[in-house]
Design a protein around this motif. Structure first.
Motif, mmCIF file in Angstrom:
data_model
loop_
_atom_site.group_PDB
_atom_site.id
_atom_site.type_symbol
_atom_site.label_atom_id
_atom_site.label_comp_id
_atom_site.label_asym_id
_atom_site.label_seq_id
_atom_site.Cartn_x
_atom_site.Cartn_y
_atom_site.Cartn_z
ATOM 1 N N MET A 1 -8.353 -13.748 0.434
ATOM 2 C CA MET A 1 -7.205 -13.204 0.843
ATOM 3 C C MET A 1 -5.888 -12.942 2.630
ATOM 4 O O MET A 1 -7.186 -12.886 3.361
ATOM 5 N N THR A 2 -5.258 -13.468 2.557
ATOM 6 C CA THR A 2 -4.463 -14.073 3.852
ATOM 7 C C THR A 2 -3.928 -12.663 4.528
ATOM 8 O O THR A 2 -3.811 -11.665 3.822
ATOM 9 N N PRO A 3 -4.169 -12.217 5.762
ATOM 10 C CA PRO A 3 -3.628 -11.303 6.965
ATOM 11 C C PRO A 3 -2.401 -9.965 6.622
ATOM 12 O O PRO A 3 -2.453 -9.578 6.105
ATOM 13 N N GLU A 4 -1.403 -11.332 6.016
ATOM 14 C CA GLU A 4 0.000 -11.449 5.651
ATOM 15 C C GLU A 4 0.248 -10.852 4.479
ATOM 16 O O GLU A 4 0.575 -9.706 4.269
ATOM 17 N N ARG A 5 -1.048 -10.694 3.387
ATOM 18 C CA ARG A 5 -1.057 -9.959 2.483
ATOM 19 C C ARG A 5 -1.636 -8.886 2.037
ATOM 20 O O ARG A 5 -1.190 -7.720 1.411
ATOM 21 N N HIS A 6 -2.534 -9.161 2.812
ATOM 22 C CA HIS A 6 -3.896 -7.658 2.715
ATOM 23 C C HIS A 6 -2.349 -6.344 3.921
ATOM 24 O O HIS A 6 -2.285 -5.138 3.185
ATOM 25 N N GLN A 7 -1.600 -6.882 4.572
ATOM 26 C CA GLN A 7 -0.920 -6.293 4.953
ATOM 27 C C GLN A 7 0.055 -5.650 4.287
ATOM 28 O O GLN A 7 0.631 -4.303 4.385
ATOM 29 N N ARG A 8 1.206 -6.571 3.659
ATOM 30 C CA ARG A 8 1.764 -6.268 2.805
ATOM 31 C C ARG A 8 1.158 -5.166 1.728
ATOM 32 O O ARG A 8 2.002 -4.338 1.613
ATOM 33 N N HIS A 190 -7.426 -10.100 -4.047
ATOM 34 C CA HIS A 190 -8.768 -10.937 -4.405
ATOM 35 C C HIS A 190 -8.870 -11.536 -7.071
ATOM 36 O O HIS A 190 -9.291 -10.889 -7.209
ATOM 37 N N PRO A 191 -7.500 -11.302 -6.768
ATOM 38 C CA PRO A 191 -7.558 -11.118 -8.280
ATOM 39 C C PRO A 191 -7.856 -12.488 -9.137
ATOM 40 O O PRO A 191 -8.279 -11.956 -10.559
ATOM 41 N N GLU A 210 -10.026 -6.102 7.329
ATOM 42 C CA GLU A 210 -9.364 -7.264 7.227
ATOM 43 C C GLU A 210 -8.958 -7.461 5.833
ATOM 44 O O GLU A 210 -8.518 -8.808 6.286
ATOM 45 N N GLY A 211 -9.687 -6.975 5.067
ATOM 46 C CA GLY A 211 -9.181 -7.183 3.601
ATOM 47 C C GLY A 211 -9.885 -8.876 3.222
ATOM 48 O O GLY A 211 -9.921 -8.828 2.012
ATOM 49 N N GLN A 212 -11.092 -8.383 3.621
ATOM 50 C CA GLN A 212 -12.154 -9.511 2.941
ATOM 51 C C GLN A 212 -13.373 -8.228 2.049
ATOM 52 O O GLN A 212 -12.858 -7.564 2.642
#
Length: 235
Positions: A1-8, A190-191, A210-212
């Motif tokens: 997951m990118t940082p941008e998608r995580h924040q969204r 992480h679909p 961090e979305g990981q």
């Protein structure tokens, strides 16, 4: 997951309103089903309910444009069970219906836990829904027509609910449980792994700040194996 998608996704989760919902009672046209879910997502609703005419009915595609991936749709076999579930959650149950006892939809306090019943396109809400609901609400009209399209009526009422809730500060802090947040973060961020977990019967891992994915070596090994293979190892 990118940082941008995580924040969204985090921003979406922070605005979710778990005690505001709609229940589609017999709504059957695909574009209406999809439009209701799309508006629910835009308002910050995490769950919607539906009394399905058929087990085959689902919300997919059309004007939902992916909103169904972020809003959980709960199906019910009948109106009585649906409303009982909503009241179990301590929600006031409103129904869109033109009657002598109906009040202007803007006069309702939507900062309370609230469920809105949306009747079937042609015939409106059923007699059972009208009997079990706590209050009829109406959208005032001055033209020849007496009702709006069900998805339009839904949007009108929900945006009033959003307005009231914003003024009351209900969008200012996260309201979803941590368990729900973790599930949405994993499924939305992480679909591919989420689908693999469902297929293989693996538990969802934790998602860090961090979305990981945070998972054991055993989980990662099983993720790379077939379900039969790792079940044989466990046995």
């Amino acid at each position: 997951m990118t940082p941008e998608r995580h924040q969204r996704i985090l921003a979406l989760l922070d605005k979710r309103q778990p005690d505001l919902t709609v229940c589609m009672e017999g709504v059957h046209k695909t574009h209406n089903l999809a439009a209701v879910v799309r508006t629910a997502d835009a308002i910050g609703i995490s769950d919607v309910h539906a009394v399905w005419k058929s087990d085959k009915m689902r919300v997919s595609g059309g004007s939902a444009v992916g909103s169904q991936n972020w809003v959980d749709v709960h199906g019910h076999k009948n109106t009585k069970d649906a409303i009982a579930e909503l009241k179990r959650q301590n929600m006031q149950v409103l129904v869109t219906n033109l009657s002598d006892s109906a009040v202007d939809y803007r006069e309702v306090d939507y900062t309370k836990p609230t469920a809105i019943i949306l009747g079937q396109e042609k015939f409106g809400a059923s007699p059972e829904a009208l009997e079990l609901a706590d209050q009829d609400i109406v959208i005032p009209m001055v033209g020849m027509v007496q009702s709006l399209n069900v998805s339009v009526a839904n949007a009108v009422v929900l945006y009033e609910a959003q307005r009231q809730r914003q003024l009351a500060g209900l969008y200012d802090k996260p309201r979803l449980s941590e368990e729900r947040r973790q599930r949405v973060l994993f499924e939305g961020g992480h679909p591919i792994f989420a689908e693999a977990c469902k297929r293989k019967g693996l538990p969802y891992p934790q998602i860090d700040e961090e979305g990981q994915i945070v998972a054991s070596e055993d989980w990662w090994q099983k993720m790379q194996m077939t379900k039969d293979a790792w079940q044989n190892i466990d046995d």
